[in-house]
Design an enzyme around this catalytic site. Structure first.
Site, PDB file in Angstrom:
ATOM      1  N   ARG A  13       5.789  25.910   0.228  1.00 34.08           N
ATOM      2  CA  ARG A  13       5.043  26.122   1.560  1.00 34.08           C
ATOM      3  C   ARG A  13       4.988  24.821   2.076  1.00 34.08           C
ATOM      4  O   ARG A  13       5.407  23.759   1.641  1.00 34.08           O
ATOM      5  CB  ARG A  13       3.538  26.748   1.138  1.00 34.08           C
ATOM      6  CG  ARG A  13       2.856  25.605   0.305  1.00 34.08           C
ATOM      7  CD  ARG A  13       1.308  26.083   0.143  1.00 34.08           C
ATOM      8  NE  ARG A  13       1.348  27.482  -0.223  1.00 34.08           N
ATOM      9  CZ  ARG A  13       0.822  28.490   0.384  1.00 34.08           C
ATOM     10  NH1 ARG A  13       0.174  28.118   1.612  1.00 34.08           N
ATOM     11  NH2 ARG A  13       0.934  29.749  -0.220  1.00 34.08           N
TER      12      ARG A  13
ATOM     13  N   GLY B  67      12.457  22.850  -0.077  1.00 32.61           N
ATOM     14  CA  GLY B  67      11.291  22.067  -0.061  1.00 32.61           C
ATOM     15  C   GLY B  67      10.279  22.311   1.358  1.00 32.61           C
ATOM     16  O   GLY B  67      10.848  23.120   1.969  1.00 32.61           O
ATOM     17  N   HIS B  68       9.304  21.506   1.204  1.00 33.86           N
ATOM     18  CA  HIS B  68       8.243  21.895   2.404  1.00 33.86           C
ATOM     19  C   HIS B  68       8.657  21.534   3.640  1.00 33.86           C
ATOM     20  O   HIS B  68       9.399  20.703   3.692  1.00 33.86           O
ATOM     21  CB  HIS B  68       6.828  21.157   1.962  1.00 33.86           C
ATOM     22  CG  HIS B  68       7.191  19.723   2.004  1.00 33.86           C
ATOM     23  ND1 HIS B  68       7.031  18.963   3.082  1.00 33.86           N
ATOM     24  CD2 HIS B  68       7.396  18.733   0.952  1.00 33.86           C
ATOM     25  CE1 HIS B  68       7.166  17.693   2.836  1.00 33.86           C
ATOM     26  NE2 HIS B  68       7.545  17.674   1.449  1.00 33.86           N
ATOM     27  N   ASN B  69       8.299  22.295   4.499  1.00 32.08           N
ATOM     28  CA  ASN B  69       8.478  22.197   6.019  1.00 32.08           C
ATOM     29  C   ASN B  69       9.908  22.529   6.232  1.00 32.08           C
ATOM     30  O   ASN B  69      10.408  21.974   7.493  1.00 32.08           O
ATOM     31  CB  ASN B  69       7.979  20.890   6.536  1.00 32.08           C
ATOM     32  CG  ASN B  69       6.398  20.865   6.327  1.00 32.08           C
ATOM     33  OD1 ASN B  69       5.980  20.644   5.392  1.00 32.08           O
ATOM     34  ND2 ASN B  69       6.019  21.132   7.584  1.00 32.08           N
TER      35      ASN B  69
ATOM     36  N   SER C 262      11.484  18.881   4.787  1.00 36.11           N
ATOM     37  CA  SER C 262      11.566  18.414   6.345  1.00 36.11           C
ATOM     38  C   SER C 262      12.886  18.576   6.880  1.00 36.11           C
ATOM     39  O   SER C 262      13.293  17.916   7.943  1.00 36.11           O
ATOM     40  CB  SER C 262      10.875  17.391   6.631  1.00 36.11           C
ATOM     41  OG  SER C 262       9.498  17.338   6.506  1.00 36.11           O
TER      42      SER C 262
END
Lengths: 342, 342, 342
Positions: C215, C236-238, C256
């Protein structure tokens, strides 16, 4: 949750420049934040967003003219942000009490305020601490101990005799205490070495999703206090990972490796068996560690070399076609000289 | 368990030097062993521990003066140790019978002495052999067959039509029979190729935790007798892995690869699709195998090359900065010679 | 299923050469196909099998004399094959209705014709679309939404607030919405950054087995329409993965990262955080992507370089021992020249 900026500043250990009385009701990124929300500025790569943010207040390290609202100045804005976001973060979703769809062996002991979701299995003589949350599909083997306030996410497997400390977080799908990969060749066949040891995970460790941490052949595999692993990390039998070490995603640590404290290991690193890695060492992503690394050393590459040397060699590898060309030409010039001489 | 050293020597095929009548009640590492315990000495890296051990007896290959107690001499001490440790290893923890919290389709058939934990699901017309242990969270799809005495650890998924042999071990979280990764581009979109084949796992295979073994597009993905895989190994559709091959952690095998017998594949290796790997080949950790490898070949690197060449090149890569320097200097010297000549 | 070749040709958009009236009852590989079965020829590597096949009909791009039966000519035989195999592929095995061994929170809403296997857990205010299949061991967190006709295989974990589109397939053991790996150092300790964002997976995405999709810290991790991931992919996140991008097994995408549309990412690739990858880029297996890649670029290596340069450098690396030798010899010749001169 509504809280004044002044109170937030006190919690994150910062100083307000501007109106500390503004009421904050949420936290968001520079781009997404709106009125009533706090945001943060941690890196100049976000300068454009800083100028355009609609946040009502900011956390950052130095006062900026690019933002007109009140600012909370802190030494480490990322840390300030981590503390501030925790104020607005909802608690881990928990099940109210113990589901009758969980199966809990009568010889196990549960602490107070536990949250045991449906489809959990708890084996013989397991001990579960106060406030522990076990999500659906969690398997807790015989004689496992889980310390207070630990959270075990869905479909995690914790094999028998594993010891888990307090405030440990284990993300979904991870396997703790599977057999170490130990075989001995007997002619063509591989004879299994029974894996009789266990796994110990100390307080405040966080294990990512779909990790595998193998039990020891004899003795224990030991993840010390404050270690954080990302997703899909493999830890072999009898490995020791020292306190506060960080292991990024998809890294594999072979059997009997000893890793020191506060080491940082990048993603997709492979570490050969029986290696020692000193405190505060740093290992670049995709490295292949085939020999021990001293304290504080910074290495990269497969096999590893000092990080600075690696930077040089990777630049030079790209120039290899030119190098061969230069060598060819130099050879010609030497030939010409030799001819003249003769 | 209490057993005389003499009996242990007979079981491991060794010869006692010293008092064979000593009673052994456990087995442990050189460092941890105490009175009554047997230990083992397999590598001179453990010589210091050998001199200090408190074990009551030792397994090793040659009589040592560093240890005063009785010694069992065997040809292969690691193998002797594996056999001895098995004597003291507790059995796999099993559930007494068939839990009423398991869901078993009425058309499936279970053998005798099975251990079916709670939260197991067994689908239509599955056949489960005698003495099989299915841990909580195991999913057994329709028409799956599992041979006698196999052990399937928690949260393993075995999709429909998979065939598993006898005395197979599958560690927690592994997925057997997921769809192969087959898509065809139709303009921008990827059209799925339905994966209609299955997976066959032969006798005495051991699959590590969180592996993924995909079903075949057509036909079968086939893991032959005695293969051992470590954690997080990926096996694509239609792969064949020959008998007694060993695959270390986090290795990925692309679709339609054919691997021979008794191959050893290191950790984090990647193998491209449609490659053939001959019997007894060895592939170093983190290798990238983009072309076929003959029987008995030993390769390393990404892309792979003969292991010896790889050793040389990795040493030379570290010296590239010096090489460029030398080339520069040689160039200057040639220039100087050219000037003198002109 | 029995169907004439003519009808198959119409469905796959091909033209029959020979008897279109032949009845087809199955589909198989060239080697395994028997009478009544259709097969396909997609690559000249299979020419030997083509000459020997016992199939009753073939899909291929150009009429061949090596096969005597009727042939369906299509522009893209792999695509034709994918469409034809779909005709004979059995449906995903589904549970008839909603098992009373599933636990479904009363505030959640289920569509029509759902198939909810035993041992499923559905949390508070989740919304499950029409025709969705949830296999045993699936965890659906609070407020999760799953679109119509999506299939979630066994032991998949979908954490709270995840949004999943229509006709999405998630293979067994995958974890969607685990916390992103976000920590800030406070002296030696790592302070967790609460991960308050979520995951959005758009229509027709297929996620392989044992993936981990984290998330977002704030905002969302976003897998866009038609993306396909192989097994054990880490996101990974984002991260944003653009529409119709393909990610092969064991690849890791750091936080990201922004990936464009129709990108092809090989197996075991690592991508550093905050990187941008342009539309239609291609990244070779085992690459290490440490800086952004433009649209349509083709790169390989760790760190990445243009694929053609990488091909050259890998060839030259193998020749490094010879290069050093040549340099040595050239140096001797220069020395000799210098001596003559002096």
């Amino acid at each position: 949750m509504k809280i004044t900026l002044e109170k937030i500043a006190r919690i994150v250990g910062g100083r307000v420049v501007g109106d500390g009385g503004v009421v904050i009701s949420g936290i968001n990124s520079l781009e997404a934040a709106g009125p009533g929300e706090l945001s943060f500025y941690t890196h100049k790569r976000y300068e454009k967003s800083l100028a355009k943010t609609k946040a009502s207040a900011l956390i950052l390290s130095e006062k900026t003219e690019l933002f007109k609202g009140p600012q909370v100045l802190v030494e480490n804005p990322a840390l300030g942000y981590a503390k501030a976001i925790a104020l607005f973060s909802p608690p881990v979703p928990s099940y109210p009490g113990i589901s009758d769809r969980a199966v809990i062996h009568e010889t196990s002991r549960l602490g107070t305020n536990v949250s045991i979701y449906p489809h959990v299995y708890i084996g013989i003589e397991a001990i579960i601490g106060d406030g522990v949350i076990l999500f659906p599909g969690v398997f807790v083997g015989d004689r496992v101990r889980i310390g207070d306030r630990s959270v075990i996410y869905p479909n995690v497997t914790i094999m028998h005799d594993t010891r888990i400390g307090k405030e440990v977080i284990i993300h979904a799908g991870s396997v703790i205490g599977s057999d170490g990969f130990g075989f001995v060749r007997d002619g063509a066949r591989s004879v299994k070495i029974p894996q009789m040891g266990s796994v110990q995970i100390d307080d405040q460790v966080e294990i990512g999703a779909n990790n595998c941490i193998d039990r020891a052949t004899l003795g224990k595999t030991w993840i010390q206090e404050g270690v954080k692993t990302d997703n899909m990390v493999h830890v072999g039998h009898n490995v020791v990972i020292g306190a506060d070490t960080i292991v990024v995603a998809q890294t594999g640590v072979s059997g009997s490796v000893e890793i020191g404290r506060q080491v940082i290991i990048g993603g997709q690193v492979g570490i050969s068996d029986h290696i020692k890695i000193g405190d505060n060492a740093m290992i670049g992503s995709q490295s292949g560690v085939a020999k021990s690394i001293g304290p504080g050393e910074v290495v990269s590459g497969s096999p590893t070399m000092p990080h600075r040397l690696w930077l040089k060699t990777t630049r030079l590898i790209r120039r290899l076609p030119g190098l061969y060309q230069e060598l060819r030409e130099l050879e010609k010039r030497v030939k010409r000289l030799e001819k003249r001489d003769s």
